[in-house]
Design a protein around this motif. Sequence first.
Motif, PDB file in Angstrom:
ATOM      1  N   TYR A 235      -6.929  10.470  -4.387  1.00 52.52           N
ATOM      2  CA  TYR A 235      -5.582   9.759  -5.604  1.00 52.52           C
ATOM      3  C   TYR A 235      -5.365  10.987  -5.991  1.00 52.52           C
ATOM      4  O   TYR A 235      -4.610  11.449  -6.590  1.00 52.52           O
TER       5      TYR A 235
ATOM      6  N   VAL B  96      -3.027  -1.937   8.289  1.00 59.21           N
ATOM      7  CA  VAL B  96      -3.420  -1.448   7.341  1.00 59.21           C
ATOM      8  C   VAL B  96      -4.585  -1.460   7.147  1.00 59.21           C
ATOM      9  O   VAL B  96      -4.573  -1.786   5.585  1.00 59.21           O
ATOM     10  N   TYR B  97      -5.767  -1.115   7.106  1.00 53.73           N
ATOM     11  CA  TYR B  97      -7.143  -1.962   6.165  1.00 53.73           C
ATOM     12  C   TYR B  97      -7.392  -3.201   6.228  1.00 53.73           C
ATOM     13  O   TYR B  97      -8.988  -3.430   5.472  1.00 53.73           O
TER      14      TYR B  97
ATOM     15  N   HIS C 224      -7.897   1.298  -3.410  1.00 55.08           N
ATOM     16  CA  HIS C 224      -7.252   1.542  -2.667  1.00 55.08           C
ATOM     17  C   HIS C 224      -5.519   1.687  -2.829  1.00 55.08           C
ATOM     18  O   HIS C 224      -5.287   0.495  -3.303  1.00 55.08           O
TER      19      HIS C 224
ATOM     20  N   GLN D 281      -1.378  -0.390  -4.223  1.00 53.65           N
ATOM     21  CA  GLN D 281      -2.222  -0.872  -4.271  1.00 53.65           C
ATOM     22  C   GLN D 281      -2.415  -1.732  -3.394  1.00 53.65           C
ATOM     23  O   GLN D 281      -1.397  -2.862  -3.816  1.00 53.65           O
ATOM     24  N   GLU D 282      -4.159  -2.152  -2.321  1.00 57.94           N
ATOM     25  CA  GLU D 282      -4.093  -3.314  -1.606  1.00 57.94           C
ATOM     26  C   GLU D 282      -5.235  -4.133  -2.644  1.00 57.94           C
ATOM     27  O   GLU D 282      -5.265  -4.288  -3.639  1.00 57.94           O
TER      28      GLU D 282
ATOM     29  N   VAL E  89      -1.552   3.606  -2.116  1.00 56.48           N
ATOM     30  CA  VAL E  89      -0.635   3.903  -0.673  1.00 56.48           C
ATOM     31  C   VAL E  89       0.100   5.140  -1.728  1.00 56.48           C
ATOM     32  O   VAL E  89       1.016   4.630  -2.733  1.00 56.48           O
TER      33      VAL E  89
ATOM     34  N   LEU F 239       3.127   8.662   8.241  1.00 57.73           N
ATOM     35  CA  LEU F 239       2.164   8.789   7.203  1.00 57.73           C
ATOM     36  C   LEU F 239       1.119   8.610   8.132  1.00 57.73           C
ATOM     37  O   LEU F 239       0.375   9.757   8.648  1.00 57.73           O
TER      38      LEU F 239
ATOM     39  N   SER G 214       0.515   8.508   1.611  1.00 56.56           N
ATOM     40  CA  SER G 214      -0.895   8.990   2.557  1.00 56.56           C
ATOM     41  C   SER G 214      -1.548   7.500   1.231  1.00 56.56           C
ATOM     42  O   SER G 214      -0.975   6.652   0.702  1.00 56.56           O
ATOM     43  N   PHE G 215      -1.741   6.614   2.964  1.00 57.56           N
ATOM     44  CA  PHE G 215      -3.134   5.658   2.415  1.00 57.56           C
ATOM     45  C   PHE G 215      -4.833   6.400   2.328  1.00 57.56           C
ATOM     46  O   PHE G 215      -5.387   7.199   2.965  1.00 57.56           O
TER      47      PHE G 215
ATOM     48  N   PHE H  90      -3.481   8.278   7.607  1.00 60.58           N
ATOM     49  CA  PHE H  90      -4.145   7.465   7.048  1.00 60.58           C
ATOM     50  C   PHE H  90      -5.858   7.704   7.619  1.00 60.58           C
ATOM     51  O   PHE H  90      -6.354   9.271   8.222  1.00 60.58           O
TER      52      PHE H  90
ATOM     53  N   TYR I 131      -0.323  -5.758  -0.938  1.00 62.59           N
ATOM     54  CA  TYR I 131       0.078  -5.095  -2.406  1.00 62.59           C
ATOM     55  C   TYR I 131       0.712  -5.754  -3.100  1.00 62.59           C
ATOM     56  O   TYR I 131       1.320  -6.250  -3.231  1.00 62.59           O
TER      57      TYR I 131
END
Length: 288
Positions: A91, A260-261, A225, A105-106, A227, A31, A84-85, A33, A266
Amino acid sequence: MMKRRSFMLGAATLPLMMSGAIAQGRDDLVLAFIPQENPEKLIGDIAIISEWLSDEIGIPVRGFVTSDHAAAVEALRNGDADISFMGALPYVLANEHVGAQIILQEVYRGEPSYTSRIFVRRDRGIKELADLKGKTIAFADPISESGYLYPLDEFAAAGLLERGADPSTFFDRLLFAGGYQQAIQAVASGLVDAAGASQYSELLLSPEQQQEVIWISETPSLPSHGVIARDGLDADLRERFVNAMLKLNDPDHQELLQHVYSPDGYIIADPGAYEPVRDLARAYGLLG
């Protein structure tokens, strides 16, 4: 000259970066970040979430902090990262150039969207965007939507800059701080007159600093943001990863979201939500 570096962690410590050729034969999941927060904090977060994901997915999961947003895209291109986040602008660039796909998606405050703002110190007497003529401004990263593209476009919307024009015709100095936290800290510390960053950047300041910083302009809503999975990632592995990440929405696992931020959760991604970002990127010459 400052060297770029990436920090690798997870079930075991890895070399700083692996070649794409090696990556294609891995039996793990890697992953990437982006450093929107202090990278040193992210290192600890990544170790925790990687260990949990390893248990959930059934294979080793490792993560690293990229040097910047562009490096996150490059990691997907080279196969140095499987997932990748990253933000909306990285993106659309990764999708356009390397076929990467958004999978999650967050969600913040019930929505898979947010805004960006122009922040200033209360004591600088800056009330509107025009007051920043000849001043200094910090942005997060040159390929960040909320940390550069959208807040910069606020000056175009106000008639102070033409889209695609050299920002130095308006600002005395423009710098890229490396992340949201670094950009808004530069304002709070008085190092710059303004910063363009996510609406949630204030939460990265101390309570005392939050009292010293205000915002004077806010962008239209933009997609959260996401993923992102590299092109060619095994479909079964991708599905297992998605299912594991969606478990973070469950009350029993929500405490892990802070690693994770810190989103609220999600959802399965809607690629169509990112088309306005793609259009703005074209307007600024970032896409053909």
